[in-house]
Design a protein around this motif. Sequence first.
Motif, PDB file in Angstrom:
ATOM      1  N   ALA A  90       0.814  -1.217   0.000  1.00 28.30           N
ATOM      2  CA  ALA A  90       0.000   0.000   0.000  1.00 28.30           C
ATOM      3  C   ALA A  90       0.849   1.270   0.000  1.00 28.30           C
ATOM      4  O   ALA A  90       0.508   2.255  -0.664  1.00 28.30           O
ATOM      5  CB  ALA A  90      -0.946  -0.004   1.193  1.00 28.30           C
TER       6      ALA A  90
ATOM      7  N   THR B 110       3.333  -2.254  -8.256  1.00 28.14           N
ATOM      8  CA  THR B 110       2.010  -1.668  -8.457  1.00 28.14           C
ATOM      9  C   THR B 110       1.795  -1.165  -9.878  1.00 28.14           C
ATOM     10  O   THR B 110       0.727  -0.649 -10.199  1.00 28.14           O
ATOM     11  CB  THR B 110       1.792  -0.502  -7.484  1.00 28.14           C
TER      12      THR B 110
ATOM     13  N   ARG C  47      -2.560  -6.490  -6.627  1.00 27.74           N
ATOM     14  CA  ARG C  47      -3.894  -6.020  -6.219  1.00 27.74           C
ATOM     15  C   ARG C  47      -3.904  -4.512  -6.034  1.00 27.74           C
ATOM     16  O   ARG C  47      -4.833  -3.821  -6.449  1.00 27.74           O
ATOM     17  CB  ARG C  47      -4.335  -6.725  -4.929  1.00 27.74           C
ATOM     18  N   GLU C  48      -2.846  -3.995  -5.398  1.00 28.85           N
ATOM     19  CA  GLU C  48      -2.747  -2.542  -5.209  1.00 28.85           C
ATOM     20  C   GLU C  48      -2.641  -1.842  -6.556  1.00 28.85           C
ATOM     21  O   GLU C  48      -3.249  -0.790  -6.783  1.00 28.85           O
ATOM     22  CB  GLU C  48      -1.541  -2.212  -4.328  1.00 28.85           C
TER      23      GLU C  48
ATOM     24  N   LYS D 256      -3.804  -2.872  -9.400  1.00 32.48           N
ATOM     25  CA  LYS D 256      -5.082  -2.945 -10.120  1.00 32.48           C
ATOM     26  C   LYS D 256      -6.040  -1.862  -9.647  1.00 32.48           C
ATOM     27  O   LYS D 256      -6.843  -1.329 -10.436  1.00 32.48           O
ATOM     28  CB  LYS D 256      -5.702  -4.331  -9.927  1.00 32.48           C
ATOM     29  N   LYS D 257      -5.970  -1.509  -8.360  1.00 28.96           N
ATOM     30  CA  LYS D 257      -6.796  -0.410  -7.849  1.00 28.96           C
ATOM     31  C   LYS D 257      -6.404   0.912  -8.501  1.00 28.96           C
ATOM     32  O   LYS D 257      -7.255   1.731  -8.838  1.00 28.96           O
ATOM     33  CB  LYS D 257      -6.622  -0.285  -6.330  1.00 28.96           C
ATOM     34  N   ARG D 258      -5.097   1.103  -8.667  1.00 31.21           N
ATOM     35  CA  ARG D 258      -4.600   2.388  -9.169  1.00 31.21           C
ATOM     36  C   ARG D 258      -4.646   2.488 -10.689  1.00 31.21           C
ATOM     37  O   ARG D 258      -4.904   3.560 -11.240  1.00 31.21           O
ATOM     38  CB  ARG D 258      -3.155   2.603  -8.705  1.00 31.21           C
ATOM     39  N   HIS D 259      -4.348   1.386 -11.353  1.00 36.57           N
ATOM     40  CA  HIS D 259      -4.225   1.392 -12.816  1.00 36.57           C
ATOM     41  C   HIS D 259      -5.013   0.211 -13.391  1.00 36.57           C
ATOM     42  O   HIS D 259      -4.423  -0.758 -13.887  1.00 36.57           O
ATOM     43  CB  HIS D 259      -2.751   1.290 -13.231  1.00 36.57           C
ATOM     44  N   PRO D 260      -6.334   0.264 -13.347  1.00 32.54           N
ATOM     45  CA  PRO D 260      -7.132  -0.905 -13.747  1.00 32.54           C
ATOM     46  C   PRO D 260      -6.986  -1.301 -15.206  1.00 32.54           C
ATOM     47  O   PRO D 260      -7.320  -2.426 -15.584  1.00 32.54           O
ATOM     48  CB  PRO D 260      -8.567  -0.460 -13.432  1.00 32.54           C
TER      49      PRO D 260
END
Length: 231
Positions: free
Chosen positions: A22, A62, A87-88, A90-94
């Motif tokens: 994170a 990330t 996973r982190e 994917k949240k930021r750069h889907p």
Amino acid sequence: MTRATLDKQPHEVASMFDDVAANYDLTNDVLSLGQDRRWRKEVAKAVDARPAQRILDLAAGTGTSSLPFTAAGAYVVPCDFSLGMLREGKKRHPWLPLTAGDATRLPFADGVFDAVTISFGLRNVQDTGRALRELYRVTKPGGRVVICEFSHPTWAPFRTVYEEYLMRALPPVARAVSSNPDAYVYLAESIQSWPDQPGLARQLQQAGWSRVAWRNLSGGIVALHRGTKQA
């Protein structure tokens, strides 16, 4: 919290990076005094991504390191073995095709990438030679590799100061900004035990890469190694 050891067991290293995912990019920015941004710009210049090229960004975390390649119009595959990092990311750069993969057993066919690159991740791989051979395998003939990794300052007085920072100043700073400060003790130890610039160049050559060269950044704190796969 997980702290990997210098035998670099893959499950320990992956779990350690899961723990710090994170805040990883922010922590690196603080610990490097902002120099990591400059180093990544130099990587982007060395890779020299072009529209329609295929780029493998290994140990991409990330996906932050992949963004300059997408901006240049290349098709980039960010690959990492830490699911927490992915996973982190994917949240930021889907939109990025983030891919889980082990550097020593890459999930790609032979000769599919125009360029392969890894920044600050190679020294965390248990078998460096095998990873370099895997990078060679998935690169097209005539393609190139760019490795950005912590190395050894070339000026002895500066090297002494730098090593003092790694082992004395870095852990307290990491405790202030990181969710897993012990991970950064491992990272400091892994930097000290890593081969110097000529040593990594020899490993690249042994893996098959030709025209191997390197350039020091920040006085040798970081080295940018390059090589080519013979056509």
